[in-house]
Design an enzyme around this catalytic site. Structure first.
Site: not given
Length: 930
Positions: A707, A808
């Site tokens: 991220e 994910e």
């Protein structure tokens, strides 16, 4: 259970097994007659009894098995009058080989169970064959017993009902139900199996014949017996009938308790419930709480379960949390489930900062009631593709529109006539736009813009796509966010946003869905800084018929995921070509479909069974993250990751390494934050060396620095070069692993920080610095997905030529059918896009996922509608074919890439061959020597 067979019978043991069916001791077993009732109204204790979930929850005993549709059954010489699935048990070499299911946790002593199955036979059958229902009973420290339930005689081409009953007088360690019987080489066909249970007074028990569990397992739940059975967790507890000069009174009952003199956030009130909760059962927790003291008016209060495992490891399970106040009692509710057999279980309340008292009025822990099944949403009368916005083309000026705030709306001309691409792909043929736009001036707040009320135009559980052209007018300096927002009562809903930094028209695209009846819904366009003029053209909000796109996606999937195959036979006389039957079954599709798992999950054999049957890749939820492997400096924990890796290696499941670092500040350990620059750089290098040296060659992928579009902890402290240093060092330490970037909201149009354009810029920047970026991770935590929006992002990222993975993936809806549709959208878009090389679900089991209402399997193992859709797609992506050898001595078919088994039968002779169909443009030729 494992999909690999664990044969435990020899021919001599088989004879013993057969004889056991007729010689059980009555002190152990009370066998019923074989002509019992059909059990029509009894609750079926078997999971996946009609094979709608493939062979999930079933185990094939030392032979092969697969599931076919009603249409495919006819190729086996038997017809099905209704739609549905049929299990085929083949490659049987012994009479006792068949299909079985462990029912240990779903049966109890003293109850009569009614068995009814619809069975048939196929394959090398001559005349009639017996199909038998048997119970295998494993006792502690004693020999295994077998209970005969019933049998029926079956001839090829016919379905027969097999019936019987059984009852247990003592409870074995393990109870396995299975179907067996026909001669070797004869296939067993099974349409459905039911095991119903009626209690002694002929009423049907709520869950099989298991206790309803209505009793509260908490002792002294409302403190009527003072503080007996309660204790403080690192603090003191006290009993009260009132506090605060009589201002605080019990919500119910006469007393409440407080956890006081708290010096840590984890301090609170607790009760040991060891031995009062059972593994693999879902429990619901309900409590009333509030806070007191320390001049704090609100604080987070959490219910947590402390579990000490049988090997003395500590686990903490979050149950529920609520924002408690000092003004009133607040109810808190949540659920938990124990996967293993713990040596200790303690429930406690925690959360507020030290000095704040936690007050509790009552605590109830009961078996969780079964959630009622969802019903399909009512989509009758939904006008798919029809814009709900009034006067969208502005032919009637600003009629239907109103300014939000004191801004000014006017109509101008000069906007695009073409529909934005993402909407165009959803709508198909459509009219051109008018070229008129709304100019918004005198904006003094970011939220000011054109608005409409659309409350009565929306339907619950329907997915709406949002599309518009937007542009900035005078007053802008630098990039500005523009957002289509919805005010749903008091809730803000993101309908899509984009960043505008020039004088061009920009497409804005997004989606939303409403699942609770609102009193008011307003849509408005907002975002640029005050003083910046805004232009909006062609706003479209229309319901999407997502199933209409699936036909196109199926065609695309066939093009990129399949290949032609020619089976070429030798050693077979030409006169026998037409008599030679060929049956092709795909055993596994090679497209990576994985899931997130955790150490806690693998103590549950039902979880492991589903996992190893339906996934060929895995990623660890937390166990490889730095805060897990080194929570305090120098205190390492690799055992959890080792256990998960061992399970995956044992079952030949590939693994992703998630993650080496995580850039988001809130995920970084306090001890790391306390380091100076020099020590932090040393810690980073130690993390790289320790992790990648230990697991060299064991993880196919690594998310190197998670991220980076949403966090910059390491870059802020160590400089821009640190990110490239992480990639380069990881590549040096484990050159076999593909190194990924990984981020969220890349695919859904709702986050300008991680839009495809920003992601591409980020990746190119890393590559220019020398980072060996090998893959693009799109997390895929998505709401109300729309195919063309997702596909547009994939197309943009695909120009980089790197493999793309959904890393994910999860979807969320309170309605299981809508959740199933959401999941199907994402899975089909992934399978149909040539740049996508794999996908990982972020879990599948209820109570063990990061988002509510996103599970495929309910807490106690029942597959819900979303799970059934997932398994149906997995079956769709397996190629099966059946026919005869042609006059050229060949058999041709087109199939998905993966592993296949071919059975060739002529007269009573059978030859089998296994092969792997790799990717390729030209047909693959497989030679078979008969």
């Amino acid at each position: 259970m494992k999909s690999l067979c664990a044969c435990f019978y020899t021919s001599s043991v088989f004879n013993s097994h057969w004889n056991h069916n007729h010689s059980h001791s009555q002190s152990q077993i009370m066998a019923g007659s074989i002509s019992g009732p059909s059990g029509g109204n009894a609750a079926n204790i078997l999971l996946n009894h009609d094979f709608s979930g493939g062979l999930d929850s079933w185990h094939v005993n030392c032979c092969d098995g697969y599931v076919v549709s009603a249409e495919e059954v006819s190729q086996l010489g038997i017809s099905m009058e209704t739609d549905g699935n049929c299990a085929v048990i083949t490659s049987r070499k012994e009479c006792w080989q068949g299909l079985e299911q462990d029912i240990t946790s779903r049966v109890s002593i003293g109850s009569t169970y009614i068995v009814s199955a619809l069975v048939g036979i196929s394959g090398l059958s001559q005349g009639s064959n017996d199909v038998q229902a048997t119970l295998k009973l494993e006792y502690h420290n004693s020999a295994t017993s077998y209970l005969f339930i019933g049998r029926t005689s079956v001839t090829r081409g016919n379905w027969k009902k097999l019936e019987g009953t059984f009852s247990l007088s003592t409870m074995p360690k393990r109870v396995v139900f299975y179907l067996e019987g026909p001669a070797p080489g004869v296939d067993i066909l099974i349409r459905s199996v039911e095991i119903g249970c009626s209690n002694p007074n002929n009423n049907i028990a709520r869950t099989g014949c298991v206790s309803t569990g209505e009793d509260n397992i908490i002792i002294n739940p409302q403190f009527d017996d003072g503080l007996n059975n309660w204790s403080g967790r690192g603090c003191k507890i006290a009993l009260h009938d009132s506090m605060g000069n009589g201002k605080i009174l019990p919500k119910s009952g006469k007393f409440f308790a407080s956890a006081t003199e708290r010096t840590q956030s984890w301090n609170g009130i607790q009760q040991d419930i060891t031995g009062r909760v059972q593994r693999k059962l879902a429990y619901e927790v309900t409590t009333s709480v509030r806070i007191f003291g320390n001049n704090v008016t609100t604080a987070d209060v959490r219910a947590t379960l402390y579990v000490q495992t049988s090997d003395l490891r500590d686990q903490y399970i979050g149950i529920a949390n609520v924002q408690a106040t000092d003004k009133d009692w607040i109810d808190m509710q949540g659920k938990f489930l124990l996967n293993g057999s713990p040596s200790k279980v303690v429930i406690y309340l925690e959360g507020p900062l030290p000095g704040t008292d936690i007050l509790v009025n009552s605590l109830v822990v009961k078996r969780a009631p079964k959630t009622p099944p969802s019903t399909p949403p009512d989509i009758k009368g939904v006008a798919f593709g029809v814009n709900v916005i009034e006067n969208s083309n502005l032919a009637d000026g600003t009629n239907g529109w109103y300014p939000l705030g004191n801004c000014t709306l006017s109509v101008k001309t000069g906007s695009p006539h073409i529909m934005p691409p993402m909407a165009r792909d959803s709508l198909g043929p459509h009219e051109l736009l008018s070229g008129r736009y709304i100019l918004v001036t005198n904006r003094t707040q970011t939220w000011m813009g054109p608005a409409q009320t659309i409350t009565d135009k929306l339907k619950l559980f329907v997915t709406y796509q949002v599309s518009a052209w937007v542009r900035l007018g005078s007053g802008s300096s630098g990039p500005q966010n523009v957002n289509v927002a919805l005010g749903v009562d008091n809730q803000w809903v993101n309908g899509g946003q984009t960043e505008v930094s020039d004088q061009r028209w920009h497409e804005i695209g997004g989606s939303f869905r409403i699942e609770k009846q609102p009193s008011k819904v307003m849509v408005y366009i907002q975002g640029p800084a005050s003083g910046v003029d805004l232009m909006v053209a062609g706003l479209q909000i229309f319901p999407v018929d997502r199933h209409a796109r699936f036909k196109y996606l199926k065609s695309q999937t066939d093009k990129i995921r399949k290949r032609d195959v020619t089976l070429k036979f030798s050693g077979l006389d030409a006169s026998n070509y037409s008599k030679t039957s060929v049956q092709v079954r795909q055993i596994q599709n090679d497209f990576p479909v994985g899931t997130c798992i955790s150490r806690m999950n693998i103590d549950n054999e039902d979880f492991v069974d589903f996992f190893v049957k339906h996934f060929n890749w895995a990623v660890f939820g937390n166990e490889l993250k730095w805060y897990w492997t080194e929570p305090q400096q120098g205190n390492f924990n690799y055992k959890d990751a080792d256990d998960l890796l061992n399970l995956c290696q044992k079952n030949k499941i590939e693994t992703r390494g998630h993650c080496i670092f995580w850039e988001v500040d809130g995920t970084v350990q306090q001890w790391i934050k306390a380091l100076n620059k020099t020590d932090l750089m040393a810690a980073v290098q130690n993390r790289l060396n320790g992790l990648l040296t230990r697991y060299k060659g064991k993880f196919n992928h690594y998310d190197v620095n998670n991220e980076m579009l949403h966090g910059s902890f390491y870059q802020d402290r160590l400089g821009k070069d640190i990110r490239t240093n992480m990639f380069k060092t990881a590549n040096q330490l484990d050159p076999t692993a593909t190194l990924f970037v990984n981020d969220y909201h890349v695919e859904d149009g709702c986050d300008t920080r991680s839009c495809p354009e920003k992601y591409i810029e980020h990746i190119l920047d890393l590559q220019e610095q020398g980072s060996p970026v090998g893959g693009i991770g799109i997390q895929g935590h998505i709401d109300s997905p729309v195919g063309p929006i997702v596909c547009s992002s994939l197309d943009k990222l695909g120009i980089l030529g790197l493999p793309i993975w959904f890393t994910e993936l999860d979807v969320s809806s309170t309605n299981e059918y809508v959740r199933a549709d959401d999941l199907e959208v994402m899975l089909r878009e992934a399978m149909a896009h040539p740049a996508v090389e794999g996908l990982m679900l972020w879990g599948f089991w209820e109570l063990f996922m990061s988002r509510d209402n996103s599970h495929l399997v309910n807490a106690e193992g029942e597959i819900n509608e979303a799970g059934k859709r997932f398994l149906a797609l997995k079956q769709e992506w397996l190629s099966h074919s059946h026919g005869n050898v042609d006059q050229q001595g060949q058999y041709n078919f087109r199939g998905f890439h993966g592993t296949y088994k071919v059975d060739i039968v002529i007269d009573t002779k059978k030859v089998s061959k296994t092969f792997v169909l790799d990717k390729g443009d030209s047909p693959m030729v497989v030679s078979i020597d008969f």
